[in-house]
Design a protein around this motif. Structure first.
Motif, mmCIF file in Angstrom:
data_model
loop_
_atom_site.group_PDB
_atom_site.id
_atom_site.type_symbol
_atom_site.label_atom_id
_atom_site.label_comp_id
_atom_site.label_asym_id
_atom_site.label_seq_id
_atom_site.Cartn_x
_atom_site.Cartn_y
_atom_site.Cartn_z
ATOM 1 N N THR A 142 0.983 -1.067 -0.011
ATOM 2 C CA THR A 142 -0.136 0.026 -0.127
ATOM 3 C C THR A 142 0.844 1.146 0.010
ATOM 4 O OG1 THR A 142 -1.949 -1.085 1.197
ATOM 5 C CG2 THR A 142 -1.745 1.185 1.187
ATOM 6 N N THR A 143 1.895 1.373 0.821
ATOM 7 C CA THR A 143 2.667 2.479 0.968
ATOM 8 C C THR A 143 3.809 2.681 -0.209
ATOM 9 O OG1 THR A 143 2.866 2.078 3.404
ATOM 10 C CG2 THR A 143 4.478 3.565 2.626
ATOM 11 N N LEU A 144 4.151 1.516 -0.646
ATOM 12 C CA LEU A 144 5.139 1.453 -1.944
ATOM 13 C C LEU A 144 4.577 1.489 -3.323
ATOM 14 C CD1 LEU A 144 8.099 -0.808 -0.615
ATOM 15 C CD2 LEU A 144 8.008 1.944 -0.444
ATOM 16 N N GLY A 145 3.680 0.947 -3.240
ATOM 17 C CA GLY A 145 2.772 0.688 -4.415
ATOM 18 C C GLY A 145 3.639 -0.236 -5.616
ATOM 19 N N ARG A 146 2.983 -0.174 -6.843
ATOM 20 C CA ARG A 146 3.525 -1.044 -7.885
ATOM 21 C C ARG A 146 3.566 0.101 -9.224
ATOM 22 N NH1 ARG A 146 0.182 -5.782 -6.039
ATOM 23 N NH2 ARG A 146 1.381 -7.271 -5.364
ATOM 24 N N ALA A 147 4.919 0.209 -9.614
ATOM 25 C CA ALA A 147 4.684 0.830 -10.944
ATOM 26 C C ALA A 147 4.487 0.178 -12.047
ATOM 27 C CB ALA A 147 6.049 1.653 -10.902
ATOM 28 N N GLU A 148 4.355 0.747 -13.357
ATOM 29 C CA GLU A 148 4.109 0.014 -14.670
ATOM 30 C C GLU A 148 5.370 -0.260 -15.167
ATOM 31 O OE1 GLU A 148 0.516 0.709 -16.905
ATOM 32 O OE2 GLU A 148 0.440 2.659 -15.811
ATOM 33 N N LEU A 149 6.469 -0.650 -14.656
ATOM 34 C CA LEU A 149 7.578 -1.190 -14.964
ATOM 35 C C LEU A 149 7.960 -2.473 -14.441
ATOM 36 C CD1 LEU A 149 10.296 -0.601 -16.168
ATOM 37 C CD2 LEU A 149 10.860 1.102 -14.384
ATOM 38 N N VAL A 150 7.960 -3.534 -15.303
ATOM 39 C CA VAL A 150 8.508 -4.888 -14.873
ATOM 40 C C VAL A 150 9.224 -5.507 -15.904
ATOM 41 C CG1 VAL A 150 7.361 -7.229 -14.393
ATOM 42 C CG2 VAL A 150 6.013 -4.924 -13.798
ATOM 43 N N LEU A 151 10.463 -6.084 -15.245
ATOM 44 C CA LEU A 151 11.444 -6.871 -16.202
ATOM 45 C C LEU A 151 11.539 -8.306 -15.665
ATOM 46 C CD1 LEU A 151 14.285 -4.113 -15.902
ATOM 47 C CD2 LEU A 151 12.526 -4.316 -17.771
ATOM 48 N N ASP A 152 11.812 -9.103 -16.455
ATOM 49 C CA ASP A 152 11.599 -10.741 -16.127
ATOM 50 C C ASP A 152 12.915 -11.116 -16.872
ATOM 51 O OD1 ASP A 152 9.014 -11.593 -14.751
ATOM 52 O OD2 ASP A 152 8.353 -10.301 -16.437
ATOM 53 N N SER A 153 13.667 -11.855 -16.273
ATOM 54 C CA SER A 153 14.720 -12.637 -16.521
ATOM 55 C C SER A 153 14.883 -14.018 -16.345
ATOM 56 C CB SER A 153 16.019 -12.222 -15.477
ATOM 57 O OG SER A 153 17.382 -12.503 -16.175
ATOM 58 N N GLY A 154 14.853 -15.066 -17.411
ATOM 59 C CA GLY A 154 14.756 -16.364 -17.333
ATOM 60 C C GLY A 154 16.156 -16.782 -17.087
ATOM 61 N N GLY A 155 16.333 -18.176 -17.655
ATOM 62 C CA GLY A 155 17.287 -19.021 -17.178
ATOM 63 C C GLY A 155 17.136 -20.331 -16.829
ATOM 64 N N PHE A 156 17.739 -20.620 -15.809
ATOM 65 C CA PHE A 156 17.626 -21.938 -14.990
ATOM 66 C C PHE A 156 16.454 -21.508 -13.963
ATOM 67 C CE2 PHE A 156 22.225 -22.545 -16.463
ATOM 68 C CZ PHE A 156 21.885 -23.688 -16.630
ATOM 69 N N GLY A 157 16.221 -20.224 -13.537
ATOM 70 C CA GLY A 157 14.932 -20.035 -12.726
ATOM 71 C C GLY A 157 14.265 -18.694 -13.212
ATOM 72 N N ASN A 158 13.647 -18.042 -12.611
ATOM 73 C CA ASN A 158 13.062 -16.813 -12.891
ATOM 74 C C ASN A 158 13.145 -15.808 -11.910
ATOM 75 O OD1 ASN A 158 10.891 -15.522 -14.971
ATOM 76 N ND2 ASN A 158 9.921 -15.142 -13.063
ATOM 77 N N CYS A 159 13.485 -14.730 -12.482
ATOM 78 C CA CYS A 159 13.747 -13.306 -11.500
ATOM 79 C C CYS A 159 12.909 -12.126 -12.104
ATOM 80 C CB CYS A 159 15.340 -12.725 -11.574
ATOM 81 S SG CYS A 159 15.332 -11.372 -10.436
ATOM 82 N N ARG A 160 12.104 -11.688 -11.212
ATOM 83 C CA ARG A 160 11.293 -10.628 -11.467
ATOM 84 C C ARG A 160 11.553 -9.415 -10.857
ATOM 85 N NH1 ARG A 160 4.824 -10.577 -12.950
ATOM 86 N NH2 ARG A 160 5.829 -11.244 -14.948
ATOM 87 N N VAL A 161 11.963 -8.270 -11.749
ATOM 88 C CA VAL A 161 12.340 -7.086 -11.223
ATOM 89 C C VAL A 161 11.084 -6.160 -11.282
ATOM 90 C CG1 VAL A 161 13.824 -4.973 -11.248
ATOM 91 C CG2 VAL A 161 14.668 -7.370 -11.471
ATOM 92 N N MET A 162 10.492 -5.627 -10.283
ATOM 93 C CA MET A 162 9.383 -4.842 -10.168
ATOM 94 C C MET A 162 9.589 -3.473 -9.499
ATOM 95 S SD MET A 162 6.691 -7.675 -9.049
ATOM 96 C CE MET A 162 7.455 -8.262 -7.971
#
Length: 297
Positions: A222-242
Motif C-alpha cells: 500500500t505504501t510503496l505501490g507498484r509502478a508500470e515497470l516490470v522486467l523478467d529474466s529467465g534461465g535456470f530459474g526466473n527473476c522478476r524485477v518490479m
C-alpha cells in the motif's frame, strides 16, 4: 534360514494423481510483491526449467538483405561496438521504415534472449525484448515506434525509473498485526532518499528470513505501490524485477523451477543487476554479431 526384512520397505507409486510431479495442496510461491493470480499452479510460473542454447539464424543460407536492412545491420554493428568500448549513450536504430519481410529477417537473425519487460511512460506502453545477443534490445511502443538499442537496458527504462516519486514517503500509522513493516519502511525511506549514482552497490533487504505478517506485507504494498515497470529474466530459474512507485526502490523476487519463491527482496538503488547487461556482455555480443553478419553481408 529366514529371510531378513528389507532395510528400505518398498512402496507402490500413487497412481491416483493426474500428475505425479504435483502434490495436492503443494505450497504456491510466496512473496511480498508476488501476485500469482487465481489460476496459477506451482509449476506454471516457469513451465519447465529452461536451458537456452544460443539461437542460430533460421534464414536460408542464400538470403540477401536489401539495401535498407543492410544499413540497419551495419548501424547495429557500429553501436554494439560502441557499447563494448564503454560508450553509455549510443543512438537507437529506428526500424519503422523496414518492410515486413526485412523486419522478420531481422527478428530471425537476432532471436530472443532471456530478458523481457513492459512499462508505461507518457501515455505510451512499451514492450521490450532482449535478443540472444545480450544487451541488444528490441523495443515496441503502442504509438507505433519500433527500434533497436544497444545498452545495459533500453533508455526508456531508465527514464521511467527516474520519473517515479522521490523518497522519503509519508509513513502510515501503526495498526494491529504489524510487526516489522514500519521499521522496514523507515529503512527504505532513509536509503532511498540518500541514494546517488556514486554509491557502488544496492542496499538489499531480504524478506525470505525476516518475519513478515500479512499486515506487514499489505502495508509495504500500500505504501510503496507498484509502478508500470516490470522486467523478467529467465534461465535456470526466473527473476522478476518490479519497480515500486518510489524512485530507487525495487521489488526483486527469484522463483525456482518448482514455482516456489527462493529469494524475496527489496533493492534500493540503481536498476537491479539481474536485468542489466554488463560491459563484458557487449564484448561477447559484438563478436557474435560479427559472426552472424558475416554469413549474410
Amino acid at each position: 534360514m529366514s529371510k531378513s526384512p528389507d532395510l528400505i520397505p518398498l512402496t507402490s507409486l500413487d497412481q491416483s494423481r493426474e500428475n505425479p510431479m504435483i502434490w495436492d495442496g503443494e505450497e504456491a510461491a510466496q512473496g511480498v510483491f508476488l501476485d500469482t493470480g487465481s489460476d496459477s499452479d506451482p509449476l506454471a510460473l516457469l513451465g519447465t526449467p529452461t536451458l537456452r542454447l544460443p539461437a542460430q539464424p533460421r534464414l536460408p543460407i542464400d538470403f540477401k538483405p536489401g539495401p535498407l536492412l543492410r544499413e540497419k545491420l551495419e548501424s547495429l554493428r557500429r553501436v554494439t561496438r560502441q557499447a563494448a568500448d564503454g560508450d553509455e549513450q549510443v543512438p537507437a536504430i529506428a526500424l519503422e521504415d523496414l518492410d515486413a519481410d526485412s523486419l522478420q529477417a531481422l527478428r530471425e537473425m537476432l532471436g530472443e534472449g532471456e530478458v523481457s519487460g513492459e512499462l508505461s511512460l507518457d501515455d505510451v506502453h512499451y514492450q521490450l525484448k532482449e535478443s540472444v545477443l545480450t544487451g541488444i534490445w528490441l523495443l515496441e511502443g503502442s504509438d507505433g515506434s519500433l527500434q533497436l538499442e544497444a545498452g545495459p537496458v533500453p533508455a526508456v527504462v531508465s527514464r521511467a525509473a527516474a520519473s517515479l516519486r522521490s523518497a522519503p514517503v509519508q509513513l502510515p500509522p501503526g495498526a494491529p498485526g504489524i510487526m516489522n513493516g514500519l521499521a522496514v519502511l523507515a529503512e527504505i525511506n532513509e536509503h532511498a532518499a540518500a541514494w546517488h549514482p556514486g554509491i557502488p552497490d544496492n542496499r538489499i533487504l531480504n524478506f525470505t528470513l525476516m518475519p513478515m505478517s500479512e499486515e506487514d506485507q499489505q502495508l509495504l504494498i500500500t505504501t510503496l505501490g507498484r509502478a508500470e515497470l516490470v522486467l523478467d529474466s529467465g534461465g535456470f530459474g526466473n527473476c522478476r524485477v518490479m519497480a515500486t512507485t518510489v524512485r530507487h526502490v525495487w521489488a526483486v523476487q527469484y522463483v525456482n523451477a518448482m514455482g516456489n519463491t527462493i529469494l524475496d527482496t527489496i533493492e534500493i538503488g540503481r536498476i537491479p543487476d539481474a536485468a542489466v547487461a554488463a560491459r563484458q556482455d557487449f564484448e561477447d555480443s559484438a563478436e557474435r554479431l560479427d559472426e552472424i553478419l558475416e554469413a549474410y553481408l
